[in-house]
Design an enzyme around this catalytic site. Structure first.
Site, PDB file in Angstrom:
ATOM      1  N   PHE A 128      28.769 -23.897   3.774  1.00  0.00           N
ATOM      2  CA  PHE A 128      27.726 -24.758   3.080  1.00  0.00           C
ATOM      3  C   PHE A 128      27.066 -25.564   3.861  1.00  0.00           C
ATOM      4  O   PHE A 128      27.494 -26.203   4.560  1.00  0.00           O
ATOM      5  CB  PHE A 128      28.595 -25.731   2.062  1.00  0.00           C
ATOM      6  CG  PHE A 128      27.747 -26.626   1.206  1.00  0.00           C
ATOM      7  CD1 PHE A 128      27.043 -26.055  -0.036  1.00  0.00           C
ATOM      8  CD2 PHE A 128      27.565 -27.706   1.472  1.00  0.00           C
ATOM      9  CE1 PHE A 128      26.372 -26.946  -0.593  1.00  0.00           C
ATOM     10  CE2 PHE A 128      26.679 -28.637   0.813  1.00  0.00           C
ATOM     11  CZ  PHE A 128      26.097 -28.061  -0.209  1.00  0.00           C
ATOM     12  N   ASP A 214      27.284 -27.250  12.332  1.00  0.00           N
ATOM     13  CA  ASP A 214      27.200 -28.176  11.016  1.00  0.00           C
ATOM     14  C   ASP A 214      28.474 -29.023  11.192  1.00  0.00           C
ATOM     15  O   ASP A 214      29.398 -28.604  10.414  1.00  0.00           O
ATOM     16  CB  ASP A 214      27.010 -27.479   9.854  1.00  0.00           C
ATOM     17  CG  ASP A 214      26.718 -28.092   8.624  1.00  0.00           C
ATOM     18  OD1 ASP A 214      27.214 -29.452   8.695  1.00  0.00           O
ATOM     19  OD2 ASP A 214      26.169 -27.916   7.678  1.00  0.00           O
ATOM     20  N   LYS A 243      27.337 -37.315   6.240  1.00  0.00           N
ATOM     21  CA  LYS A 243      28.238 -37.930   5.336  1.00  0.00           C
ATOM     22  C   LYS A 243      28.827 -39.195   5.711  1.00  0.00           C
ATOM     23  O   LYS A 243      28.403 -40.271   5.265  1.00  0.00           O
ATOM     24  CB  LYS A 243      29.250 -36.897   5.221  1.00  0.00           C
ATOM     25  CG  LYS A 243      28.946 -35.754   4.344  1.00  0.00           C
ATOM     26  CD  LYS A 243      30.044 -34.999   3.522  1.00  0.00           C
ATOM     27  CE  LYS A 243      29.393 -34.338   2.296  1.00  0.00           C
ATOM     28  NZ  LYS A 243      29.012 -32.839   2.570  1.00  0.00           N
TER      29      LYS A 243
HETATM   30  C1  LIG Z   1      27.792 -32.311   2.393  1.00  0.00           C
HETATM   31  C2  LIG Z   1      27.323 -31.149   3.628  1.00  0.00           C
HETATM   32  C3  LIG Z   1      26.024 -30.729   3.638  1.00  0.00           C
HETATM   33  C4  LIG Z   1      24.880 -31.275   2.905  1.00  0.00           C
HETATM   34  O1  LIG Z   1      24.796 -32.881   2.771  1.00  0.00           O
HETATM   35  P1  LIG Z   1      24.041 -33.298   2.036  1.00  0.00           P
HETATM   36  O2  LIG Z   1      23.915 -34.895   2.376  1.00  0.00           O
HETATM   37  O3  LIG Z   1      24.338 -33.182   0.599  1.00  0.00           O
HETATM   38  O4  LIG Z   1      22.461 -32.882   1.986  1.00  0.00           O
HETATM   39  C5  LIG Z   1      25.881 -29.595   4.577  1.00  0.00           C
HETATM   40  N1  LIG Z   1      26.789 -29.241   5.361  1.00  0.00           N
HETATM   41  C6  LIG Z   1      27.916 -29.637   5.183  1.00  0.00           C
HETATM   42  C7  LIG Z   1      29.204 -28.884   5.844  1.00  0.00           C
HETATM   43  C8  LIG Z   1      28.448 -30.492   4.111  1.00  0.00           C
HETATM   44  O5  LIG Z   1      29.826 -30.796   3.760  1.00  0.00           O
END
Ligand SMILES: *Cc1c(COP(=O)(O)O)cnc(C)c1O
Length: 389
Positions: A128, A214, A243
């Protein structure tokens, strides 16, 4: 509830009005233990005094100027993030998706600078990376992509935690980068083999690819280190964070080192709000709190307590197929879908999440106490055992 909001979220029937530490209160005065932290955002818990003070002070001085001027808080935050990582430079955005967008653009530019006309990025199944067009195209989840075709091209997908699948791509001269999560969050708390990141690092070095991580969910002490890559022997060339960086203040960052840190140049990327004084003030306070209270260490200790507690309490429960975690990023995988547990836990005053249909995801604040940890275990074990009966 009003019908004046687009239905992008299926919301639970609760509205919180205040929080303190690991606890939230709804508009009826009912109290909840927060084992989700707004999905790994409020790692310092709710209403942290130092973050509140930083936001308050900064808001009285200056909210916004522009990135066409110097921004002292942004400079300090860049220094602080490079100090706790192996990175050289930072670009700030307002969300995780924006941090990943910057990473994707950076990788493409890196490729074009090498004369690669159609640069491709290797990404993983079950990943994700966000909801913008490029990041949902990078995401390995058909449900998130459905209806938004044509997707952004230039992504090559491989199974997660399968180094051989990446090795098979080494003949492809279009590849410029590999982008993975050190632990997949939305995908179900999938923890790869211990040498996965190191072997990606080796492949990237051999083929002049950028190793991009990420760390949006895994970063900022969540897994017991500042960043999850620090459990391995390898540092990435590029990483995205967001986050917990602002403890609720919207802010993300793309960090890079070496040649990758030089790719973006004036005119190649930007955003009005990015790295604004207010968001950076909050993030600086977050880093101060995490360092001052050694929250990475608390994540390790309470994470072990949480996993061990759940293993003990659910030892005889056939419905449970696995309990795993690193630091305070914990998953309880069941043999059947269990989305209904979210509502049942809510009724018991506990906030949890279910992802990938059958994985209970726990992301409590890093300030959680032993008693609060035990309470999560007790409530959750009761619910899981009831479902098993
Ligand atoms: C939450 C998340 C995102 C997206 O972040 P947003 O602030 O919602 O755009 C991308 N990568 C990972 C691994 C995430 O947990």
């Amino acid at each position: 509830m009003t019908d004046k909001l687009m239905s992008t979220y299926k919301r639970l029937p609760v509205t919180f009005v205040r929080g303190q530490g690991a606890w939230l209160w709804d508009d009826d005065g009912k109290q909840y233990l927060d084992a989700l932290s707004g999905i790994a955002v409020c790692s310092l818990g709710h209403a942290n005094a130092r973050v509140a003070q930083a936001i308050c002070d900064q808001s009285r001085r200056l909210l916004h100027t522009s990135n066409i001027y110097g921004i002292a808080n942004q400079e300090q935050l860049g220094e602080a993030l490079c100090r706790v990582t192996a990175m050289d430079k930072a670009f700030f955005g307002n969300s995780g998706a924006e941090a990943n967008e910057a990473a994707i653009k950076l990788a493409r530019l890196y490729g074009h600078n090498k004369g690669i006309a159609n640069p491709a990025i290797v990404v993983a199944e079950g990943s994700f990376h966000g909801r913008t067009l490029a990041t949902l195209s990078a995401t390995g989840n058909a449900k998130i992509q459905a209806g938004f075709e044509p997707l952004v091209s230039g992504f090559i997908r491989v199974p997660y935690n399968d180094i051989a699948a990446i090795e098979r791509l080494t003949g492809n001269a279009d590849i410029v980068a590999v982008l993975v999560e050190p632990i997949q969050g939305e995908g179900g708390i999938n923890i790869p083999d211990d040498d996965y990141l190191d072997r990606i690092r080796t492949l990237c070095d051999q083929h002049d690819w950028l190793m991009m991580l990420d760390e949006i969910q895994t970063g900022m002490c969540r897994t017991g280190k500042w960043f999850a890559y620090q459990h391995s022997h390898s540092a990435p060339d590029v990483m995205s964070i967001a986050k917990a960086l602002g403890n609720g203040m919207p802010i993300g960052a793309c960090l890079a080192r070496g040649q990758a840190a030089e790719a973006l140049q004036p005119g190649s990327h930007g955003s009005t709000f990015c790295g604004n004084p207010l968001a950076c003030a909050a993030a600086l306070a977050v880093i101060g709190e995490m360092e001052g209270h050694d929250l990475a260490n608390n994540a390790t200790i309470k994470g072990e307590r949480l996993v061990q507690g759940l293993k003990d309490a659910l030892a005889d429960c056939d419905l449970v197929s696995d309990i795993r975690g690193r630091g305070l990023m914990v998953g309880v995988e069941l043999k059947r879908p269990c989305g209904e547990l979210v509502q049942q836990a809510l009724e018991q005053g506990l906030l949890i999440n279910v992802t990938a249909d059958k994985v209970i995801r726990l992301l409590p604040p890093l300030i959680i106490t032993a008693d609060e940890t035990d309470r999560i275990v007790a409530t959750l074990a009761t619910l899981v055992k009831r479902k098993a009966d």
